[in-house]
Scaffold this motif. Structure first.
Motif, short mmCIF file in Angstrom:
data_model
loop_
_atom_site.label_atom_id
_atom_site.label_comp_id
_atom_site.label_asym_id
_atom_site.label_seq_id
_atom_site.Cartn_x
_atom_site.Cartn_y
_atom_site.Cartn_z
N LYS A 45 0.81 -1.22 0.00
CA LYS A 45 0.00 0.00 0.00
C LYS A 45 0.84 1.27 0.00
O LYS A 45 0.37 2.33 -0.37
CB LYS A 45 -0.96 0.01 1.19
N LEU A 46 2.11 1.16 0.38
CA LEU A 46 2.98 2.35 0.44
C LEU A 46 3.81 2.56 -0.83
O LEU A 46 4.51 3.56 -0.94
CB LEU A 46 3.91 2.27 1.65
N LEU A 47 3.74 1.63 -1.78
CA LEU A 47 4.56 1.76 -2.98
C LEU A 47 3.93 2.72 -3.98
O LEU A 47 2.75 2.59 -4.32
CB LEU A 47 4.76 0.40 -3.66
N ASP A 48 4.72 3.67 -4.45
CA ASP A 48 4.30 4.56 -5.54
C ASP A 48 4.68 3.84 -6.83
O ASP A 48 5.87 3.63 -7.10
CB ASP A 48 5.03 5.90 -5.42
N GLY A 49 3.71 3.44 -7.61
CA GLY A 49 3.93 2.66 -8.82
C GLY A 49 4.66 3.39 -9.93
O GLY A 49 5.17 2.76 -10.85
N THR A 50 4.73 4.70 -9.86
CA THR A 50 5.45 5.48 -10.88
C THR A 50 6.91 5.67 -10.50
O THR A 50 7.80 5.38 -11.29
CB THR A 50 4.78 6.86 -11.08
N SER A 51 7.16 6.13 -9.28
CA SER A 51 8.54 6.33 -8.85
C SER A 51 9.19 5.01 -8.40
O SER A 51 10.41 4.90 -8.36
CB SER A 51 8.61 7.33 -7.69
N CYS A 52 8.35 4.03 -8.07
CA CYS A 52 8.80 2.72 -7.55
C CYS A 52 9.53 2.88 -6.22
O CYS A 52 10.45 2.11 -5.90
CB CYS A 52 9.65 1.98 -8.58
N ARG A 53 9.12 3.85 -5.46
CA ARG A 53 9.69 4.10 -4.13
C ARG A 53 8.58 4.09 -3.08
O ARG A 53 7.41 4.31 -3.38
CB ARG A 53 10.39 5.47 -4.10
N CYS A 54 8.97 3.87 -1.85
CA CYS A 54 8.05 3.87 -0.73
C CYS A 54 7.60 5.30 -0.44
O CYS A 54 8.43 6.21 -0.41
CB CYS A 54 8.73 3.27 0.49
N THR A 55 6.31 5.48 -0.22
CA THR A 55 5.78 6.81 0.05
C THR A 55 6.00 7.24 1.49
O THR A 55 5.82 8.41 1.82
CB THR A 55 4.28 6.89 -0.28
N ASP A 56 6.38 6.31 2.36
CA ASP A 56 6.66 6.64 3.76
C ASP A 56 7.76 5.72 4.28
O ASP A 56 7.58 4.97 5.24
CB ASP A 56 5.40 6.53 4.62
N TYR A 57 8.91 5.80 3.64
CA TYR A 57 10.02 4.90 3.93
C TYR A 57 10.40 4.91 5.41
O TYR A 57 10.61 3.86 6.02
CB TYR A 57 11.23 5.27 3.06
N LYS A 58 10.47 6.08 5.99
CA LYS A 58 10.88 6.22 7.40
C LYS A 58 9.97 5.44 8.35
O LYS A 58 10.44 4.84 9.31
CB LYS A 58 10.91 7.70 7.78
N ASN A 59 8.68 5.43 8.07
CA ASN A 59 7.71 4.80 8.97
C ASN A 59 7.14 3.49 8.43
O ASN A 59 6.14 2.99 8.94
CB ASN A 59 6.57 5.78 9.24
N ARG A 60 7.75 2.94 7.38
CA ARG A 60 7.19 1.77 6.70
C ARG A 60 6.98 0.57 7.62
O ARG A 60 5.96 -0.11 7.52
CB ARG A 60 8.05 1.39 5.50
N SER A 61 7.91 0.32 8.51
CA SER A 61 7.79 -0.85 9.38
C SER A 61 6.64 -0.73 10.37
O SER A 61 6.03 -1.73 10.74
CB SER A 61 9.10 -1.09 10.13
N ALA A 62 6.35 0.48 10.78
CA ALA A 62 5.22 0.69 11.69
C ALA A 62 3.89 0.61 10.95
O ALA A 62 2.89 0.19 11.52
CB ALA A 62 5.35 2.05 12.37
N LYS A 63 3.87 0.98 9.67
CA LYS A 63 2.63 1.00 8.90
C LYS A 63 2.33 -0.30 8.16
O LYS A 63 1.19 -0.56 7.82
CB LYS A 63 2.68 2.15 7.88
N VAL A 64 3.36 -1.10 7.92
CA VAL A 64 3.19 -2.36 7.20
C VAL A 64 3.81 -3.46 8.06
O VAL A 64 5.03 -3.57 8.15
CB VAL A 64 3.86 -2.31 5.80
N LYS A 65 2.97 -4.27 8.68
CA LYS A 65 3.43 -5.23 9.68
C LYS A 65 4.44 -6.25 9.16
O LYS A 65 5.32 -6.68 9.88
CB LYS A 65 2.26 -5.94 10.35
N ASP A 66 4.37 -6.61 7.89
CA ASP A 66 5.31 -7.61 7.37
C ASP A 66 6.39 -7.01 6.46
O ASP A 66 7.04 -7.72 5.71
CB ASP A 66 4.58 -8.75 6.68
N CYS A 67 6.61 -5.71 6.59
CA CYS A 67 7.69 -5.06 5.84
C CYS A 67 9.02 -5.55 6.42
O CYS A 67 9.23 -5.54 7.62
CB CYS A 67 7.59 -3.54 5.95
#
Length: 165
Positions: free
Chosen positions: A60-82
């Motif tokens: 849900k955090l992946l930007d399909g155009t840039s292919c980067r995480c939209t919230d890299y810093k907080n990704r582990s808190a927002k995506v339980k299996d990141c």
């Protein structure tokens, strides 16, 4: 397209060829990510085996155009299996795509011509067909877990034609 050589401005090997992964700075470690987004696709693992199936459904955090995480810093808190790649787990993660720079460097291989550290251009990962740009079918927000099997694809486990070497 002309394939640039690895940067070697003063006759010195680039950091990924001369340093052990454990000795890299945080900035060097992070720069190994080529921005392909393949690891951010949802995957299914076959029960009782290490066999992994990729889907064309993105985190849900992946930007399909840039292919980067939209919230890299907080990704582990927002995506339980990141999964956060580290020098301790890099060789234990079996589902990394074959094009992954972390996997390649850990195996003592060099980065490919399209990697931004080699080409000097963050767009070559897209131009070479390595990234998920234009290949993501949906976000995990739109596909229930019980329908992920309908989205299995094989391309994330393959090298695009002309991308090697």
């Amino acid at each position: 397209m002309k394939r640039p050589q690895s940067p070697d401005p003063e006759g010195e090997l680039p950091f990924w060829r001369r340093k052990a992964m454990k000795d890299m700075t945080q900035a060097e470690w992070e720069s190994l990510c080529d921005g392909c987004g393949r690891c951010c696709l949802n995957k299914l693992q076959e029960e009782g085996t290490d066999r992994t199936f990729y889907t064309n459904v993105s985190c849900k955090l992946l930007d399909g155009t840039s292919c980067r995480c939209t919230d890299y810093k907080n990704r582990s808190a927002k995506v339980k299996d990141c999964v956060t790649l580290t020098t301790r787990n890099i060789n234990r993660i079996s589902w990394l795509p074959p094009t992954c720079a972390y996997k390649l460097v850990a195996a003592g291989k060099d980065l490919n011509w399209w990697h931004p550290l080699v080409s000097g251009d963050p767009n070559t990962v897209h131009q070479a067909g390595i990234s998920v740009r234009g290949k993501v079918g949906a976000s995990e927000l739109d596909v229930p877990d019980d329908q992920l099997e309908d989205h299995i694809v094989s391309w994330p486990l393959k090298w695009p034609k002309g991308a090697k070497g």
